[in-house]
Design an enzyme around this catalytic site. Structure first.
Site, short mmCIF file in Angstrom:
data_model
loop_
_atom_site.label_atom_id
_atom_site.label_comp_id
_atom_site.label_asym_id
_atom_site.label_seq_id
_atom_site.Cartn_x
_atom_site.Cartn_y
_atom_site.Cartn_z
CG ASP A 1 -0.36 0.03 2.53
OD1 ASP A 1 -1.07 0.35 3.49
OD2 ASP A 1 0.84 -0.25 2.66
CE1 TYR B 1 7.65 3.74 0.95
CE2 TYR B 1 7.35 5.11 -0.99
CZ TYR B 1 8.02 4.10 -0.33
OH TYR B 1 9.06 3.45 -0.96
CG PHE C 1 8.80 -0.35 -3.89
CD1 PHE C 1 9.22 -0.74 -2.63
CD2 PHE C 1 8.10 -1.27 -4.67
CE1 PHE C 1 8.96 -2.02 -2.15
CE2 PHE C 1 7.83 -2.55 -4.19
CZ PHE C 1 8.26 -2.92 -2.93
CG HIS D 1 9.27 -6.41 1.18
ND1 HIS D 1 9.83 -5.22 1.62
CD2 HIS D 1 8.12 -6.07 0.54
CE1 HIS D 1 9.05 -4.22 1.25
NE2 HIS D 1 8.01 -4.70 0.59
#
Length: 223
Positions: free
Chosen positions: A66, A68, A79, A188
């Site tokens: 989701d 920031y 990102f 991740h």
């Protein structure tokens, strides 16, 4: 409901905008705004990933969870942060892997629009979030919407690269046809997991090798 989204995506997703979950999303966002909740990204950037990477230009999908949830960071691309905003730790680890993989110098910006313009769809599974509350909009309908988008991309296109970092992203494997597309999996890039298989994954060079095999222009990862 009239949705402001890039025209090729509007046509590709027209049936999704008629589904009950999309009305549920709209009503939820209206209700939170009426309560003066701060929502990221700003309204004009909720569909920014689609604006920057039209449907007919998609080559690669990098899936995030989701947006920031801190001020000034979210811009509608997974990102990515705007110019002038310090890259968060996960993005810095992505840059470190790019350096190890292809020798790309660590960028001074965290703005990934140059990737998006080349066909890298930077898609978050939820497209909005309440300020300071991670995953706060994970259950309002966005997951159904983006799951349907992933399924449409898998079914209607050939030769895409799906980059799935972390357990959350890898839950989407069931939506992707591995006989038609390249699927790249790793840990991740978060500082909590990057040393458990993200560093050394070489996903950026692997992406370009596959695109070249498919007679598709590779991605210039430099920013």
């Amino acid at each position: 409901m009239e949705v402001e989204i890039e025209i090729s995506w509007k046509l590709a997703l027209k049936d999704l905008f008629k589904k009950p979950y999309f009305n549920q999303i709209a009503e939820h966002l209206k209700a939170e705004k009426a309560l003066h909740k701060t929502i990221y990204p700003k309204g004009s950037e909720i569909f920014n990933a689609f604006e920057q990477t039209p449907y007919d230009q998609v080559k690669v999908i990098i899936l995030g969870q989701d947006p920031y949830h801190n001020p000034q960071q979210a811009m509608g691309l997974s990102f990515s942060v705007p110019d002038g905003v310090k890259p968060p730790p996960s993005l810095m680890n992505i840059f470190k892997e790019l350096y190890k993989d292809i020798g790309m110098a660590i960028p001074t910006t965290g703005n990934l629009i140059p990737w998006a313009k080349q066909g890298v769809l930077l898609l978050n599974a939820a497209l909005t979030v309440r300020a300071n509350e991670p995953a706060s909009h994970a259950k309002i309908g966005w997951m159904d919407f983006t799951d349907d988008i992933i399924h449409i991309l898998s079914e209607e296109k050939n030769g895409l690269v799906f980059i799935l970092w972390g357990n959350f992203a890898q839950q989407k494997l069931k939506l992707i046809n591995p006989l038609k597309h390249k699927i790249l999996k790793a840990a991740h890039p978060s500082p909590f997991s990057a040393y458990n298989g993200f560093f050394g994954c070489k996903h950026f060079s692997a992406t370009n090798e596959y695109l070249v095999q498919k007679n598709t222009n590779p991605i210039n990862w430099a920013l």
